[in-house]
Design an enzyme around this catalytic site. Structure first.
Site, PDB file in Angstrom:
ATOM      1  NE  ARG A   1      -3.716   0.153   2.281  1.00 46.71           N
ATOM      2  CZ  ARG A   1      -4.792   0.429   3.129  1.00 46.71           C
ATOM      3  NH1 ARG A   1      -4.726  -0.300   4.373  1.00 46.71           N
ATOM      4  NH2 ARG A   1      -4.722   1.503   3.527  1.00 46.71           N
TER       5      ARG A   1
ATOM      6  CG  HIS B   1      -6.952  -2.019  -4.770  1.00 40.77           C
ATOM      7  ND1 HIS B   1      -5.278  -1.904  -4.632  1.00 40.77           N
ATOM      8  CD2 HIS B   1      -6.987  -0.988  -4.416  1.00 40.77           C
ATOM      9  CE1 HIS B   1      -4.476  -1.147  -3.903  1.00 40.77           C
ATOM     10  NE2 HIS B   1      -6.023  -0.291  -3.220  1.00 40.77           N
TER      11      HIS B   1
ATOM     12  CE1 TYR C   1     -21.699  14.423 -10.640  1.00 46.94           C
ATOM     13  CE2 TYR C   1     -20.868  14.733  -8.723  1.00 46.94           C
ATOM     14  CZ  TYR C   1     -22.510  14.646  -9.342  1.00 46.94           C
ATOM     15  OH  TYR C   1     -23.758  15.061  -8.718  1.00 46.94           O
TER      16      TYR C   1
END
Length: 826
Positions: free
Chosen positions: A41, A87, A130
């Protein structure tokens, strides 16, 4: 609702209780968690410079075909594909990683091409539903070659798919884009660098593996942030490049400009990671808490076309450089950046210096090119094997056809072909699958050409694999091509020190009340000198203007501008630009227009500047100043302090006739009171008399008779000549009254001694004989020579030599004269 309880175990199954040491269990669980965070990570791989989530995003975008030539797709679609296939964490972390790779102010070479609101230095991005994204051109450099067995693939989180353990990375991404992350017990923070500089260092290390750090720093002198700015002090950078750890300071890029009547600090670049809104908020907090002094206002004028422009206005009376020092100390305009080059090398976290980082990347890239070459060699050899078989079959294609037609099935045909023509099984199958169109004569020519090309390619690829130097040279050439295509100039300026030497006194915050001179030019420009030294007489010619008045003042004081309407308007000296020190008359081209300080009425203009007395300080020997009106009135005024008033009237002007009011045409400061006043009228009459004949009057007085005027005449000039003036002269300019002042007239220079002094309120004597076409004096001036003349644009006009006749005619000039002045009387 009744509570449900678990059913009891069957009676025939005995209970099994395992005793576990809680401390050991906690230690084991924590170590597994720490290893997962470090490896999976938080820390990037030193080879491709990517964390697993970043690598998975790029790989999945390539798998989706989101290349730069394709249209953008919704970011949520990319996030969903990455989360569902590769993932094992949430969509928030994936989207955050995608956004960071698309931000040009975060990445020196962005890897994602974002469309939409991907955030700013002060605000976060829009939601993933968006925004849209696709691969940036640089991302192709990271993934090109994945289909050529250049890296190892590993299983995904559920062992159903595979993903690359590292990307091929055709450029040193870790150094170019930097990295940041917090793991368990360790963290990484690496600054971005310039692609061209890093590539040059890598190529040098490829050719010279024993190169030391100073040799590499000749190519990579320091970080290069996407937001520009300045790096102050290079010692911390050298430490970081040597050991992997160090710190340095970053500063905003600023310049000091004139903003209206104030000085301003204009910020064009901020330190890496600092936003303008946070800076403005910090400045406001410090001003409110009275920690920061001298800031009047902050305005953000940034836009997409001109970039960042943050204007910090400095209060009058404060030194901009000193205010800037406070801003560096108290706000994000200067911040510290700590380098901690921690990255994964062979699965283990290591702290790496510049050379180690380059060596890891070079080793990875050499391995990628070697595997790619080996893969391409195998492909070429396999293809050559098939081409050789085809050519063998085409030589005797009739027999091949006969064998195929006479065989019971494909397997029998394959066996007979391989035996008859000594072919391999692969060659035999390829011949059986051959299309009839390949049996033409042209196809054979094509196959022979392909055979030759394949043999040349195989020889070239084999030569690369056999020669390590050639392999490393190929890596260097590919890096050079990447730098040439994607490299950009350096944005961050590197400074060895912060400016003043160590131990130097800090800049004074407020401007001292030092003596100076305030100057007024004929074009109406105001400026001040940087010292109280008198202006010399050598080289006094200004390229743009003439100095017509000078008044002594102090930097924090005021002067008065006297207008033709009889108004005296206060002007703060601090608001005036400081002229550079120069011998003689300074150049007022950089001055500020008097209209910036005085609001004029119709037909009103500035005549001169006078020093203003200081409140509470009386000077009984002050002779004041004298002024003259167009109607022949003279008045001598000794000013008292203005107090808080911004302007006063220094004379009461009378009406000269219907709809005609008198006006002030000249005003001069007196030094001793022993000067002579020289009046010149429009009908060429000159009168000189002692200033002592004019007693001082209050501001409301209307003055007294100065010169007796004939019908239709008016005063055009009045000057004061000191008793110790050397060879004073009178300059007169004649012209036509119907043509205005901008006309070619005649000019005459005469010694003042040619005109006898007379009493006040008399008519004077003739000073200029009008030639044909002349009936009025346009301009006049009297004082210590040599005199100078200029046009309205500041172009010099040569004056004739001093003649002997006081009432003679003038000499024609080639340019209209708009102003006359002598040496600055300071």
């Amino acid at each position: 609702m009744p509570r449900r309880t678990a059913p009891p175990p069957p009676p025939d199954v005995p209970e099994r209780i395992v005793d576990i040491d809680v401390e050991q269990e906690m230690q084991g669980a924590f170590l597994e968690y720490a290893y997962s965070v470090i490896y999976s990570r938080a820390l990037p791989d030193a080879r491709d410079g990517l964390k697993p989530v970043q690598r998975r995003i790029l790989y999945m975008m390539q798998d989706m075909g989101l290349v730069p030539t394709r249209a953008h797709v919704k970011s949520a679609r990319v996030v969903g594909e990455v989360m569902g296939k590769l993932h094992p964490h949430g969509d928030v972390a994936i989207y955050d990683a995608l956004v960071r790779q698309a931000q040009p102010f975060t990445m020196r070479l962005p890897l994602v091409d974002g469309h939409g609101n991907f955030g700013s230095l002060d605000a976060g991005p829009a939601a993933q539903r968006y925004t849209e994204a696709r691969m940036a051109p640089a991302a192709l450099l990271m993934t090109t070659g994945l289909d050529e067995d250049v890296v190892d693939f590993v299983p995904n989180y559920d062992d159903r798919l595979t993903e690359p353990g590292v990307l091929p990375a055709a450029f040193p991404n870790l150094l170019v884009n930097g990295a940041s992350g917090i793991a368990v017990g360790m963290a990484t923070n690496m600054p971005p660098h310039n692609l061209v500089e890093v590539v040059n260092a890598a190529r040098h290390l490829l050719k010279h593996p024993d190169a030391d750090l100073p040799a590499l720093m000749r190519f990579v002198p320091g970080p290069d942030f996407p937001t520009g700015g300045r790096v102050v002090g290079l010692e911390g950078i050298r430490d970081a490049y040597a050991t992997g750890r160090g710190s340095f300071r970053t500063r905003a890029s600023v310049r000091i400009e004139k903003i209206g009547r104030r000085q301003g600090i204009v910020v064009t670049e901020l330190p890496y990671g600092a936003g303008p809104e946070r800076l403005i908020e910090k400045i406001a907090d410090n001003v409110k808490n009275k920690k920061l002094q001298g800031v009047a206002d902050v305005t953000d004028l940034s836009d997409r076309h001109h970039g960042m422009r943050l204007v910090i206005e400095v209060k009058n009376g404060f030194v901009p450089e000193a205010v800037l020092e406070q801003l560096y100390r108290l706000t994000p305009m200067e911040e510290s950046f700590g380098i901690n080059n921690v990255a994964l090398v062979e699965g283990q976290p290591r702290t790496l210096g510049l050379k180690e980082l380059l060596e890891v990347f070079i080793g990875h890239r050499v391995d990628v090119v070697r595997r790619r070459t080996r893969f391409r060699l195998g492909k070429a050899q396999d293809r050559l094997h098939l081409v050789d078989g085809l050519l063998t079959a085409i030589v005797d294609i009739d027999e091949v056809i006969a064998i195929v037609r006479s065989s019971d099935d494909a397997q029998a045909a394959l066996a007979r072909l391989t035996e008859r023509f000594s072919l391999s099984e692969a060659q035999g199958r390829y011949i059986l699958d051959m299309q009839l169109r390949r049996l033409t004569r042209f196809s054979r020519i094509e196959l022979e050409r392909e055979q030759a090309e394949l043999r040349a390619t195989i020889a070239q690829l084999q030569a690369i694999l056999d020669d390590e130097g050639r392999l490393r040279g190929l890596v260097g050439d590919e890096l050079a091509a990447v730098a040439a295509e994607h490299g950009t100039p350096r944005r961050t300026v590197l400074l060895t020190s912060s400016g003043p030497a160590s131990g130097a006194a800090p800049t004074q915050l407020e401007i001292g009340d030092d003596p100076c001179w305030v100057l007024l030019s004929s074009a109406g420009l105001l400026a001040r000198t940087g010292s109280a030294e008198p202006l010399g007489t050598e080289g006094r010619r200004s390229r743009h203007d003439l100095v017509v008045a000078a008044a002594p003042a102090t930097a924090r004081g005021h002067v008065g501008v006297l207008t033709s309407a009889g108004r005296l308007v206060r002007v703060p000296v601090l608001d005036l630009p400081v002229l550079p020190e120069t011998a003689g008359r300074p150049n007022l081209a950089g001055g500020t227009g008097v209209k910036e300080f005085v609001t004029f009425g119709k037909g009103e203009r500035a005549l001169t500047i006078v020093p203003l007395p200081v409140t509470g300080v009386e000077d009984p020997d002050d002779p004041g100043f004298a002024l003259a009106t167009a109607g022949g009135v003279v008045k001598r005024v000794v000013l008292d302090p203005l107090g808080n008033r911004e302007e006063v009237e220094v004379i009461t002007l009378k009406d000269l006739g219907p709809r005609q009011r008198d006006e002030v045409v000249a005003a001069v400061g007196l030094t001793t009171g022993e000067e002579e006043l020289v009046f010149v009228t429009s009908d060429a009459q000159l009168l000189r008399f002692p200033a002592a004949l004019v007693r001082p009057q209050g501001r409301a007085a209307a003055g007294m008779a100065g010169i007796k005027l004939s019908a239709g005449a008016r005063v055009v000039a009045m000057t004061a000549v000191a008793p110790d003036a050397v060879d004073p002269v009178v300059v007169t300019v004649a012209g036509d009254s119907t043509s205005g002042v901008s006309q070619l007239g005649s000019v005459k220079v005469t010694p003042l001694a040619e005109y006898p002094p007379k009493g006040r309120a008399t008519g004077g004597v003739r000073c200029h004989r009008f030639a044909r076409g002349e009936d009025v004096l346009l301009l006049a001036w009297a004082g210590q020579g040599p005199a100078e003349a200029a046009t309205s644009t500041g172009t010099a006009v040569a004056l004739p030599d001093v003649p002997g006749r006081r009432d003679g005619s003038g000499t024609a000039v080639d340019r209209p004269i708009a102003a006359i002045a002598g040496p600055p009387q300071v």
